[in-house]
Scaffold this motif. Sequence first.
Motif, PDB file in Angstrom:
ATOM      1  N   THR A 526       0.807  -1.293  -0.073  1.00  0.00           N
ATOM      2  CA  THR A 526      -0.093  -0.013  -0.137  1.00  0.00           C
ATOM      3  C   THR A 526       0.842   1.220  -0.004  1.00  0.00           C
ATOM      4  OG1 THR A 526      -0.153  -0.364   2.486  1.00  0.00           O
ATOM      5  CG2 THR A 526      -1.970  -1.124   1.021  1.00  0.00           C
ATOM      6  N   GLY A 527       2.148   1.350   0.259  1.00  0.00           N
ATOM      7  CA  GLY A 527       2.834   2.464   0.487  1.00  0.00           C
ATOM      8  C   GLY A 527       3.774   2.902  -0.979  1.00  0.00           C
ATOM      9  N   PRO A 528       4.491   3.850  -0.958  1.00  0.00           N
ATOM     10  CA  PRO A 528       5.266   4.412  -1.908  1.00  0.00           C
ATOM     11  C   PRO A 528       6.303   3.340  -2.406  1.00  0.00           C
ATOM     12  CG  PRO A 528       5.275   6.161  -0.088  1.00  0.00           C
ATOM     13  CD  PRO A 528       4.694   4.769   0.412  1.00  0.00           C
ATOM     14  N   LEU A 529       6.837   2.412  -1.648  1.00  0.00           N
ATOM     15  CA  LEU A 529       7.665   1.264  -2.234  1.00  0.00           C
ATOM     16  C   LEU A 529       6.966   0.541  -3.266  1.00  0.00           C
ATOM     17  CD1 LEU A 529      10.397   0.076  -2.355  1.00  0.00           C
ATOM     18  CD2 LEU A 529       9.869  -1.343  -0.211  1.00  0.00           C
ATOM     19  N   TRP A 530       5.811   0.044  -2.903  1.00  0.00           N
ATOM     20  CA  TRP A 530       4.980  -0.896  -3.839  1.00  0.00           C
ATOM     21  C   TRP A 530       4.502  -0.115  -4.979  1.00  0.00           C
ATOM     22  CZ3 TRP A 530       3.761  -5.271  -5.320  1.00  0.00           C
ATOM     23  CH2 TRP A 530       2.442  -5.591  -5.855  1.00  0.00           C
ATOM     24  N   VAL A 531       4.106   1.003  -4.746  1.00  0.00           N
ATOM     25  CA  VAL A 531       3.761   1.942  -6.171  1.00  0.00           C
ATOM     26  C   VAL A 531       4.826   2.099  -7.076  1.00  0.00           C
ATOM     27  CG1 VAL A 531       2.988   4.219  -6.909  1.00  0.00           C
ATOM     28  CG2 VAL A 531       1.962   3.228  -4.875  1.00  0.00           C
ATOM     29  N   GLY A 532       6.017   2.186  -6.447  1.00  0.00           N
ATOM     30  CA  GLY A 532       7.232   2.244  -7.343  1.00  0.00           C
ATOM     31  C   GLY A 532       7.712   1.018  -7.985  1.00  0.00           C
ATOM     32  N   LEU A 533       7.423   0.144  -7.125  1.00  0.00           N
ATOM     33  CA  LEU A 533       7.682  -1.390  -7.844  1.00  0.00           C
ATOM     34  C   LEU A 533       6.769  -1.843  -8.920  1.00  0.00           C
ATOM     35  CD1 LEU A 533       9.092  -4.066  -7.620  1.00  0.00           C
ATOM     36  CD2 LEU A 533       7.469  -4.792  -5.897  1.00  0.00           C
ATOM     37  N   LEU A 534       5.532  -1.386  -8.861  1.00  0.00           N
ATOM     38  CA  LEU A 534       4.317  -1.670  -9.703  1.00  0.00           C
ATOM     39  C   LEU A 534       4.819  -0.794 -10.927  1.00  0.00           C
ATOM     40  CD1 LEU A 534       0.904  -1.613  -7.986  1.00  0.00           C
ATOM     41  CD2 LEU A 534       1.860  -3.316  -9.356  1.00  0.00           C
ATOM     42  N   VAL A 535       4.988   0.431 -10.894  1.00  0.00           N
ATOM     43  CA  VAL A 535       5.290   1.235 -12.006  1.00  0.00           C
ATOM     44  C   VAL A 535       6.837   0.635 -12.670  1.00  0.00           C
ATOM     45  CG1 VAL A 535       6.323   3.455 -12.908  1.00  0.00           C
ATOM     46  CG2 VAL A 535       4.099   3.269 -11.252  1.00  0.00           C
ATOM     47  N   GLY A 536       7.564   0.290 -11.846  1.00  0.00           N
ATOM     48  CA  GLY A 536       8.860  -0.367 -12.554  1.00  0.00           C
ATOM     49  C   GLY A 536       8.569  -1.637 -13.317  1.00  0.00           C
ATOM     50  N   ILE A 537       8.010  -2.498 -12.789  1.00  0.00           N
ATOM     51  CA  ILE A 537       7.717  -3.689 -13.406  1.00  0.00           C
ATOM     52  C   ILE A 537       6.931  -3.674 -14.715  1.00  0.00           C
ATOM     53  CG2 ILE A 537       6.347  -5.872 -13.252  1.00  0.00           C
ATOM     54  CD1 ILE A 537       8.735  -6.120 -11.522  1.00  0.00           C
ATOM     55  N   ILE A 538       5.865  -2.815 -14.800  1.00  0.00           N
ATOM     56  CA  ILE A 538       5.032  -2.498 -15.998  1.00  0.00           C
ATOM     57  C   ILE A 538       5.972  -1.748 -17.134  1.00  0.00           C
ATOM     58  CG2 ILE A 538       3.198  -1.239 -16.844  1.00  0.00           C
ATOM     59  CD1 ILE A 538       1.939  -1.522 -14.244  1.00  0.00           C
ATOM     60  N   LEU A 539       6.992  -1.140 -16.754  1.00  0.00           N
ATOM     61  CA  LEU A 539       7.833  -0.190 -17.611  1.00  0.00           C
ATOM     62  C   LEU A 539       9.037  -1.048 -18.149  1.00  0.00           C
ATOM     63  CD1 LEU A 539       8.170   3.393 -16.074  1.00  0.00           C
ATOM     64  CD2 LEU A 539       6.789   2.713 -18.005  1.00  0.00           C
ATOM     65  N   ILE A 540       9.411  -2.034 -17.162  1.00  0.00           N
ATOM     66  CA  ILE A 540      10.280  -2.842 -17.732  1.00  0.00           C
ATOM     67  C   ILE A 540       9.972  -3.914 -18.609  1.00  0.00           C
ATOM     68  CG2 ILE A 540      12.075  -4.806 -16.756  1.00  0.00           C
ATOM     69  CD1 ILE A 540      12.313  -3.098 -14.182  1.00  0.00           C
ATOM     70  N   LEU A 541       8.824  -4.571 -18.257  1.00  0.00           N
ATOM     71  CA  LEU A 541       8.107  -5.465 -19.056  1.00  0.00           C
ATOM     72  C   LEU A 541       7.885  -4.878 -20.582  1.00  0.00           C
ATOM     73  CD1 LEU A 541       5.969  -7.546 -16.774  1.00  0.00           C
ATOM     74  CD2 LEU A 541       8.063  -8.335 -17.770  1.00  0.00           C
ATOM     75  N   GLY A 542       7.126  -3.708 -20.563  1.00  0.00           N
ATOM     76  CA  GLY A 542       6.852  -3.057 -21.707  1.00  0.00           C
ATOM     77  C   GLY A 542       8.248  -2.656 -22.581  1.00  0.00           C
ATOM     78  N   GLY A 543       9.249  -2.079 -21.677  1.00  0.00           N
ATOM     79  CA  GLY A 543      10.519  -1.667 -22.325  1.00  0.00           C
ATOM     80  C   GLY A 543      11.159  -2.669 -23.136  1.00  0.00           C
ATOM     81  N   LEU A 544      11.262  -3.959 -22.290  1.00  0.00           N
ATOM     82  CA  LEU A 544      12.062  -5.085 -22.940  1.00  0.00           C
ATOM     83  C   LEU A 544      11.381  -5.808 -24.122  1.00  0.00           C
ATOM     84  CD1 LEU A 544      13.443  -6.812 -19.483  1.00  0.00           C
ATOM     85  CD2 LEU A 544      14.641  -5.557 -21.229  1.00  0.00           C
ATOM     86  N   THR A 545       9.864  -5.660 -23.919  1.00  0.00           N
ATOM     87  CA  THR A 545       9.304  -6.401 -25.078  1.00  0.00           C
ATOM     88  C   THR A 545       9.272  -5.571 -26.432  1.00  0.00           C
ATOM     89  OG1 THR A 545       8.100  -7.484 -23.328  1.00  0.00           O
ATOM     90  CG2 THR A 545       7.221  -7.317 -25.580  1.00  0.00           C
ATOM     91  N   PHE A 546       9.050  -4.220 -26.249  1.00  0.00           N
ATOM     92  CA  PHE A 546       8.718  -3.518 -27.506  1.00  0.00           C
ATOM     93  C   PHE A 546       9.679  -2.492 -27.865  1.00  0.00           C
ATOM     94  CE2 PHE A 546       4.404  -4.820 -25.679  1.00  0.00           C
ATOM     95  CZ  PHE A 546       3.770  -5.438 -26.765  1.00  0.00           C
TER      96      PHE A 546
END
Length: 567
Positions: A526-546
């Motif tokens: 629920t905290g900022p660390l989790w929000v940052g992790l979510l954003v990072g996972i989404i961007l990393i997966l999208g970046g590596l793929t596309f």
Amino acid sequence: MTLQGWGLIALFIIILWALAKPVGLWLFALYEGRRTVLHRVLGPVETGFYKLAGIDPKVEQSWRRYAVHMLAFNLALLLLTYFVLRFQDLLPMNPHGLAGVAPDGAFNIAISFTTNTNWQWYSGEVALSNFSQMFGLTIHNFLSASTGIALAFALFRGFARREAKAIGNFWADMTRITLYLLLPISIVYATFLIASGVPQTLAQSVDATTLEGVKQVIALGPVASQEAIKMLGTNGGGFFNANSAHPFENPTALTNLVQMLSIFLIGFGLTWTFGKAVGNTRQGWAILAAMTLLFLAGTSVAYWQEAAGNPVLHQLGVAGGNLEGKEVRFGIAASALFASVTTAASCGAVNAMHDSFTALGGMIPLINMQLGEVVIGGVGAGIYGFLLFAILAVFVAGLMVGRTPEYVGKKIEAREVKLAVLAIAVLPLMILGGTAIAAVVTAGLAGPLNKGPHGFSEILYAFTSAVGNNGSAFAGLSAGTPFYNAMLGIAMWVGRFFVIVPMLAIAGSLAAKKVTPPSSGSFPTTGPLWVGLLVGIILILGGLTFLPSLALGPVADHLAMLGGHLS
């Protein structure tokens, strides 16, 4: 860039955050099946539907039965729409005697609206009769949207329930969402649009003579009713070819703002509903914070690039931002914001031509869709897509820090991770695979109107939009051919339902689990660390793929522009 432009973006976000909880409360009442103030009027209608269909809304379904009923319902809608389009010349409300749509075109349109994509290779005002627009398409705008919200409810129940075998009743969810949410808001919304100047008539057209004496035939029709649910249900199929850039669909700056707000309205509310469903509204706010960060990042880049303009034109003495393909009624800021909104959600409505954006400005809509449209996303589809990434994120976090991979009290194990990966992998497989085929075969290469990187971007955008069930287009691709109608039709179907079935399997698996109370070994979500992790996972997966495909398209196009070359 101007303060006025940034003020519009800030106002947009503030209004939506203020509406998230009120909308979420209403959605939560429907999620639980509780009575609302509308039940006095619409309750008998709901009961009548159940009796007519022989459905007991109290009997819940396992995830398999939920999936089978959902798929059968959507297949029936697809076939109905196909035959309406094929035989529109024999059906009523066709004053211009329009011919039936060709088989490949009808196939594409039927799948498009069934999957909530609303991809349009045709000009609606000259290709479809009023009957086809109303009965064939607008009905889908309601039912495909309510399907997405119902599926989100099913996944919410998977997280919220303990040791349960059922995840709800598909027919009850669909009926309640349509009757008590989409229909009443659409009526109010359409009334507002009519008052703002949007036509709502069964007349197909009207003849007019300009001051210069030129005679014109101005297309009309039941526009306001379709426009309302088009935006609210993140459908996007416009009555007119120019979509929300047409003054009969989007006449004023106020309607433009309301349209953008309505695209995100339900998606914002569903994040709060999820938090309420799992007993911790902070979970919903954390998801919404991550979504908002991703959205603001993309919108800022799009606005910056469009406001900066084209350096090649600057060297020729044409100063200012990039106004090509934009309505002067809205300008650069509202056009960039609209482009980000419509592609962050799976809407596809446009008030400017994305093909005319700068290379990097046009890349943002591409990235929004390639991330799975989880940044707010389509009605229902956005939140359940985001939760698939949350499952991966909490699993990765558990591996990194040695904590138990749990999310909202449910242990995330191998089955859930495999199903989430399977669902997420559908997008790159279909987007990149379809683009690769179209970029090498003769029928595919005949589509783009531009050569080089920009032409590649047009093909990439088409498959990204189709698989992501978005429906917007770069407007530089001649897609109304048997090749593209077939390929994009398949892409739309796979992009919708090959994600939904694994997601429902996850819902069933989670519902059967016990709820594990948080402990010192649990990873906080629920905290900022989790929000940052979510954003990072989404961007990393999208970046590596596309990233490779983006480098061949918009990035190469941008570098060519800096070198003084335009596609």
